[in-house]
Write a protein that holds these residues in place. Structure first.
Motif, mmCIF file in Angstrom:
data_model
loop_
_atom_site.group_PDB
_atom_site.id
_atom_site.type_symbol
_atom_site.label_atom_id
_atom_site.label_comp_id
_atom_site.label_asym_id
_atom_site.label_seq_id
_atom_site.Cartn_x
_atom_site.Cartn_y
_atom_site.Cartn_z
ATOM 1 N N LEU A 1 0.820 -1.205 0.000
ATOM 2 C CA LEU A 1 0.000 0.000 0.000
ATOM 3 C C LEU A 1 0.859 1.263 0.000
ATOM 4 N N ALA A 2 1.899 1.284 0.820
ATOM 5 C CA ALA A 2 2.745 2.473 0.876
ATOM 6 C C ALA A 2 3.485 2.692 -0.437
ATOM 7 N N TYR A 3 3.929 1.610 -1.061
ATOM 8 C CA TYR A 3 4.595 1.721 -2.356
ATOM 9 C C TYR A 3 3.634 2.272 -3.398
ATOM 10 N N ALA A 4 2.404 1.762 -3.394
ATOM 11 C CA ALA A 4 1.414 2.253 -4.358
ATOM 12 C C ALA A 4 1.128 3.734 -4.146
ATOM 13 N N GLU B 1 2.648 7.930 -11.274
ATOM 14 C CA GLU B 1 2.725 6.636 -11.953
ATOM 15 C C GLU B 1 1.504 5.786 -11.560
ATOM 16 N N PHE B 2 0.346 6.201 -12.039
ATOM 17 C CA PHE B 2 -0.911 5.614 -11.585
ATOM 18 C C PHE B 2 -1.092 4.181 -12.069
ATOM 19 N N ASP B 3 -0.723 3.890 -13.299
ATOM 20 C CA ASP B 3 -0.898 2.524 -13.804
ATOM 21 C C ASP B 3 -0.017 1.542 -13.038
ATOM 22 N N ALA B 4 1.205 1.961 -12.716
ATOM 23 C CA ALA B 4 2.083 1.096 -11.929
ATOM 24 C C ALA B 4 1.500 0.875 -10.541
ATOM 25 N N ALA B 5 0.894 1.906 -9.965
ATOM 26 C CA ALA B 5 0.268 1.757 -8.649
ATOM 27 C C ALA B 5 -0.877 0.751 -8.703
ATOM 28 N N ILE B 6 -1.696 0.836 -9.735
ATOM 29 C CA ILE B 6 -2.819 -0.097 -9.874
ATOM 30 C C ILE B 6 -2.316 -1.528 -9.982
ATOM 31 N N GLU C 1 -9.437 3.077 -7.083
ATOM 32 C CA GLU C 1 -10.421 4.029 -7.597
ATOM 33 C C GLU C 1 -9.789 5.400 -7.798
ATOM 34 N N ARG C 2 -9.003 5.840 -6.832
ATOM 35 C CA ARG C 2 -8.344 7.140 -6.956
ATOM 36 C C ARG C 2 -7.320 7.135 -8.080
ATOM 37 N N ALA C 3 -6.582 6.031 -8.199
ATOM 38 C CA ALA C 3 -5.563 5.966 -9.244
ATOM 39 C C ALA C 3 -6.195 6.018 -10.624
ATOM 40 N N ARG C 4 -7.320 5.354 -10.801
ATOM 41 C CA ARG C 4 -7.996 5.377 -12.100
ATOM 42 C C ARG C 4 -8.504 6.764 -12.447
ATOM 43 N N LEU C 5 -8.810 7.540 -11.412
ATOM 44 C CA LEU C 5 -9.238 8.924 -11.625
ATOM 45 C C LEU C 5 -8.059 9.894 -11.662
ATOM 46 N N ARG C 6 -6.855 9.330 -11.550
ATOM 47 C CA ARG C 6 -5.626 10.140 -11.549
ATOM 48 C C ARG C 6 -5.635 11.141 -10.409
#
Length: 523
Positions: free
Chosen positions: A439-442, A450-455, A479-484
């Motif tokens: 979670l912390a890395y994401a 780097e949202f796609d890498a986080a997902i 959800e937040r990452a997909r919304l950038r």
């Protein structure tokens, strides 16, 4: 008769000679191989056989899953073999009455403990999960299949020259005949911790049965591969199963009800002859080895003072013993008097300046002080990083050191830098089963854009069979990452879950390593 008496006398003499010849050594032995570190009070020959069997099992998993045979796991799995339930209770006093072993993925250590003379289905089940997380081989699989594969491989019968795969656990099979099955739709779409209590008893048995059905036939194995590809492409779990098998769920259920063909596949090959190094631990390990693991697992607030007193009493039997000093310093630092703990660890580091655990513990002393003294945060974290830098220099492959280094950087105004992301990635590679690291890395990746890498890092946790609160946190971040969006707003609760104090799983089930320990019932 005379020969028997002579043999008995010789054995007794050998035991007596061993006892008087090594007054400073414990009963505990430590065996290290390419993928394991195993602690045992048994004989050296039995320990060597045990470790070789584990290496054969690792080899089998690599063969069956098409993975490189010559690449050791990033981190060796420590296993503590104990003589009975009391040994498990020494590590975790909350151990259930019929528990045969526990897998502990915690912040300070990732290890397993098991009763030495019990059936090892549990240990093989959990090693499959540990192996899968380390290799990343099942990160996109649904929960039922991850658990089904662990159940399928855990029944492997390992012999010196062969391994038989495809057997069954009698307890799991008897459950299939004793109670109503969980609906297949629920099995295919839910994690074990989301299943209704009335259906929880058959989740694992039915996951095993469906997996065994697929794995026992070449055509069905191809269907399973197609099903996985369908899911990875976004397919609905139920529709993907129906497309893969060409059957409705009702027809598949009837087929499974009638499935009685248990194919055993026996592998005969040149299994590895791993190098195994066995050493004897100091006498202090007899008193403190298992209690030391309890300190890493965590102790409830109401039991901390009692635990500190216990460690004080046991450590007093071994004055100036480095291992005893390490456990005493740990207990005082986290459960007793932190000032005393710091002083004990400082003395230990004067004697053993390269003691990685002592360096890590000293770092936690200053990170906690930084939380308590916000006006001194920068200076205290800088002090913590000096200990972590030394620990990293001694052992650059320890996930806990890397984890702490990364966390001390989170308050920096330029966080996360490229170096911060590299540090998180190294910690994640070594301990992907820890939700706190994942979670912390994401979150760091999201802050770096780097949202796609986080997902990609979050999805396995969001789908984890026993993800619990951590799975929910991962889903929120996805959800937040997909919304950038940012990983969190100021003032929001920290979504990075810490490893929880262990508690028995309902019914003694064997969950996937996540935020809670896994426990298995005694046979």
């Amino acid at each position: 008769m005379k020969a028997s008496i002579r043999n008995l006398a010789a054995a007794a003499l050998a035991l007596f000679t061993c006892a008087v010849a090594t007054p400073g050594q414990a009963e505990w032995r430590r065996a290290e191989s390419p993928n394991f570190v195993v602690y045992s009070r048994g004989s050296e020959s039995a320990l060597r056989r045990y470790v070789r069997n584990l290496e054969i099992y690792d080899y089998l998993l690599r063969v069956r899953m098409g993975l490189p045979l010559d690449r050791p796991a990033p981190r060796k799995l420590p296993i503590y073999l104990v003589n009975g339930r009391s040994g498990l209770v020494d590590i975790n006093p909350a151990t259930g009455l019929y528990v045969a072993g526990t897998y502990f993925p915690t912040g300070e250590d990732i290890f397993a403990a098991a009763i030495q003379d019990s059936e090892q289905d549990f240990l093989l089940h959990e090693y499959f999960h540990h192996f899968s997380f380390q290799i990343g081989s099942t990160s996109t699989y649904p929960g039922w299949l991850v658990e089904g594969l662990a159940e399928y491989f855990m029944t492997a019968e390992i012999r010196p020259d062969s391994v038989a795969v495809g057997g069954y656990n009698e307890g799991r099979v008897s459950t299939l005949f004793a109670v109503n099955w969980i609906p297949l739709e629920e099995l295919l779409t839910k994690r074990p911790d989301e299943v209704r209590r009335s259906h929880s008893d058959t989740y694992y048995p039915l996951a095993w049965l469906l997996t065994h059905w697929f794995m026992s036939d070449d055509t069905r194995r191809q269907q399973l591969a197609g099903y996985i590809r369908d899911l990875e492409s976004g397919g609905d779990p139920v529709e993907a199963m129906e497309r893969a098998t060409g059957m409705s769920l009702a027809d598949l259920r009837r087929t499974l009800r009638q499935y009685r063909r248990i194919n055993i596949t026996t592998y005969r090959t040149e299994f590895p002859q791993p190098e195994i190094t066995i050493t004897r631990l100091p006498r202090s390990a007899d008193d403190l080895l298992l209690i030391g693991q309890r300190l890493k697992v965590g102790v409830p607030e109401e039991d901390r003072e009692e635990t500190a007193q216990l460690v004080r009493r046991l450590a007093a039997r071994h004055p100036d013993d480095p291992f005893a000093m390490l456990q005493l310093g740990h207990a005082e630092l986290h459960f007793g008097d932190p000032d005393v703990g710091e002083a004990v660890l400082a003395r230990l580091l004067e004697r053993e300046p390269d003691n990685v655990e002592a360096l890590q513990l000293m770092a936690t002393r200053y990170t906690r002080l930084a939380e308590e003294r916000p006006d001194e945060t920068i200076a205290l974290l800088r002090r913590a990083r000096t200990y972590l830098a030394r620990a990293y220099e001694v052992d650059p492959g320890h996930y806990y050191t890397l984890h702490q280094i990364a966390r001390t950087r989170e308050v920096a105004p330029d966080y996360p830098t490229e170096n911060d992301l590299v540090t998180w990635d190294q910690a994640f590679t070594l301990a992907p089963q820890l939700p706190s690291i994942r979670l912390a890395y994401a979150r760091a990746l999201m802050e770096a854009g780097e949202f796609d890498a986080a997902i990609a890092r979050l999805e396995p946790l969001a789908n984890a069979a026993h993800g619990g609160d951590s799975a929910s946190a991962a889903a929120t971040l996805i959800e937040r990452a997909r919304l950038r969006q940012s990983s969190g707003e100021p003032g929001e609760p920290d979504l990075v879950a810490t490893e929880l104090t262990p508690r028995p799983e309902p019914g003694g089930s064997v969950p996937e390593p996540a935020a809670e320990p896994a426990e298995a019932p005694a046979p």
